[in-house]
Design an enzyme around this catalytic site. Structure first.
Site, short mmCIF file in Angstrom:
data_model
loop_
_atom_site.label_atom_id
_atom_site.label_comp_id
_atom_site.label_asym_id
_atom_site.label_seq_id
_atom_site.Cartn_x
_atom_site.Cartn_y
_atom_site.Cartn_z
N GLN A 19 -6.38 12.47 -10.57
CA GLN A 19 -6.76 11.07 -10.62
C GLN A 19 -5.86 10.28 -11.56
OE1 GLN A 19 -10.99 10.66 -11.45
NE2 GLN A 19 -11.52 12.29 -10.02
N CYS A 20 -5.16 10.96 -12.44
CA CYS A 20 -4.21 10.30 -13.34
C CYS A 20 -2.99 9.85 -12.55
CB CYS A 20 -3.77 11.24 -14.46
SG CYS A 20 -5.11 11.83 -15.51
N THR A 41 1.24 -10.81 3.98
CA THR A 41 1.24 -12.09 3.28
C THR A 41 2.55 -12.84 3.42
OG1 THR A 41 -0.35 -11.26 1.65
CG2 THR A 41 0.92 -13.18 1.01
N ASP A 67 -2.86 -7.90 9.54
CA ASP A 67 -3.09 -7.68 8.12
C ASP A 67 -2.92 -6.18 7.88
OD1 ASP A 67 -4.78 -6.94 5.71
OD2 ASP A 67 -4.94 -9.11 5.63
N SER A 68 -2.27 -5.81 6.78
CA SER A 68 -1.97 -4.39 6.59
C SER A 68 -3.22 -3.54 6.39
CB SER A 68 -1.02 -4.19 5.42
OG SER A 68 -1.66 -4.40 4.18
N SER A 69 -4.37 -4.17 6.13
CA SER A 69 -5.62 -3.40 6.04
C SER A 69 -5.97 -2.78 7.39
CB SER A 69 -6.76 -4.30 5.56
OG SER A 69 -6.52 -4.77 4.26
N ASP A 97 -0.87 -4.24 0.73
CA ASP A 97 -2.06 -3.44 0.44
C ASP A 97 -1.91 -1.98 0.89
OD1 ASP A 97 -3.28 -5.54 -0.76
OD2 ASP A 97 -4.67 -5.98 0.87
#
Length: 339
Positions: A274-275, A12, A56-58, A89
Site C-alpha cells: 500500500q506504500c 479533459t 471520459d477516461s473513467s 484519471d
C-alpha cells in the site's frame, strides 16, 4: 519529414464548458487544433485518429485498450511515433496495459492529457500536447530517443508502467517514486539515457485481448474472514493483494488458510504494498514469511496500475498458475525492480 499519429480518445484536454449547462463536454479534434495553432510550426506531419465517440477516461476498458493496440499495430510502419490524448484519471492504467500489450516496441507511445481544458486561459494542455509530440519525434543518430510507452505531464516524462496519478488539483498530476523520470522539459529536452529501455530488436508483437478476471484485496486492521473469503473465493483467476509496508499481513491462521486455499484452487495472488515508495520483501518479516511459503507472488515495487494490468496480460498468455506467478515476479517491461 517525420510523421506522428495522434490518437484522440477524449479526456479533459478535449473539453469545453457548455454555456447552457455549465458542465464540461467533449469537443472534436479540429476544435483542439484551433486552440493550438503552434502545431503547424512543428517540423513533422501530424496524422490524427479520433475515436468516433470520445470518452471520459473513467469509462476506459480492456476492450478499448485492444483498440488502441490495434491502431498502433496498423500504423506502426507508417509513422515515427504516437501520441495518445487520454483523460488523466485512468491514464496510468492505460499506459501500463499498453506497455504489456506492445511486445518488442521500438517507437515512442506517449500518453498525455491535461488538468484544464485546452480552451481554458491557464491551461496546461498546450504545453503537454506540444512537448509530447516533440518527445514522440525525438531522435539521435537516426534512432528514437524513447522507444517506450510513457506518460508526459507537467514537464516530466515517466515510464508508463511506473507512474500513478497522485493529485487531482495540481498540474503536477503524476509521480514515479520508484523509478527515475525518463526526460525533463525545460529550455532543452534532457533525457536520462541510462534509464530508458532499449528499443525492441524483433518485430512488434501486439497482444490485443487481456483477461480481466482480476480481483483486489486491500488489507486493513480488523478485516474479517467473511470479507477475505468473499474476495479470494470469487470467480476470478488473479488477485492483487495490497498489503502493509514491505508486504506484510496478519499472521492469523484463518487468513493464511484462506489464501492457501485460493492458491491451491488455481488462483494467482500477487502481493504489492500500500506504500507508494519502496518494495515488497516477502520473508523479511515473520508477517510475510507464510505468504512466501504458500506461493504468493512477490510484486516488488510495482504500482497498483501495473500489477492489475500485468495480471490481466499474464492471464491472457498462460493457463498454468505457477507459470503466471513466475512471470509476475519477472521484470518484462521495466515495471518492477527485483531486489
Amino acid at each position: 519529414m517525420c510523421q506522428i499519429l495522434i490518437i484522440y480518445t477524449g479526456g479533459t484536454i478535449g473539453m469545453m464548458t457548455d454555456p447552457r449547462t455549465k458542465t464540461l463536454v467533449p469537443i472534436n479534434f479540429e476544435q483542439i487544433m484551433e486552440n493550438v495553432p503552434e502545431l503547424e510550426r512543428l517540423n513533422c506531419r501530424i496524422m490524427v485518429h479520433s475515436f468516433e465517440d470520445v470518452i471520459d477516461s473513467s469509462n476506459m476498458s480492456p476492450a478499448i485498450w485492444g483498440q488502441l493496440a490495434g491502431l498502433i499495430q496498423k500504423h506502426y510502419h507508417e509513422v515515427d511515433g504516437f501520441v495518445v490524448l487520454h483523460g488523466s484519471d485512468t491514464m496510468a492504467f492505460s499506459a501500463s496495459a499498453l506497455s504489456f500489450m506492445l511486445e518488442n516496441l521500438a517507437k515512442p507511445v506517449i500518453f498525455t492529457g491535461s488538468q484544464l481544458p485546452i480552451s481554458a486561459i491557464r491551461t496546461d494542455a498546450k504545453e503537454n500536447l506540444m512537448t509530447a509530440i516533440e518527445l514522440a519525434k525525438a531522435k539521435k543518430n537516426d534512432k528514437v530517443r524513447v522507444p517506450e510507452v510513457c506518460i508526459y505531464f507537467d514537464y516530466k516524462l515517466f515510464r508508463g508502467n511506473r507512474a500513478f496519478k497522485y493529485n487531482s488539483s495540481k498540474f503536477e498530476a503524476f509521480r514515479s517514486p520508484n523509478y527515475p523520470v525518463l526526460a525533463e522539459s525545460g529550455v532543452h529536452l534532457r533525457f536520462s539515457i541510462n534509464d530508458i529501455r532499449p528499443a525492441g530488436e524483433d518485430e512488434l508483437i501486439v497482444h490485443k485481448n487481456l483477461v480481466n478476471d482480476v480481483g483486489v484485496l486491500k488489507l486493513y486492521p480488523g478485516i474479517t474472514p467473511k470479507v477475505v473469503d468473499t474476495i479470494v473465493n470469487s470467480d476470478v483467476r488473479g488477485i492483487v493483494m495490497e498489503t502493509f509496508g514491505a508486504g506484510n499481513t496478519t499472521t492469523d491462521q484463518w487468513f493464511i488458510d484462506l489464501l492457501k486455499g485460493a492458491i491451491d484452487s488455481g488462483k494467482v495472488i500477487v502481493d504489492i504494498s500500500q506504500c507508494k515508495v519502496g518494495t515488497v520483501e516477502l520473508g523479511r518479516y515473520e508477517t510475510s514469511k507464510a505468504l512466501k511459503d504458500i506461493g504468493v507472488a512477490n510484486g516488488y515495487d510495482m504500482t497498483f496500475e501495473a500489477a492489475i494490468t500485468k495480471t490481466m496480460y499474464l492471464l491472457s498468455q498462460f493457463d498454468d498458475p505457477k507459470e503466471i506467478t513466475r512471470w509476475m515476479e519477472t521484470d518484462i517491461r521495466g515495471e518492477l525492480t527485483v531486489s
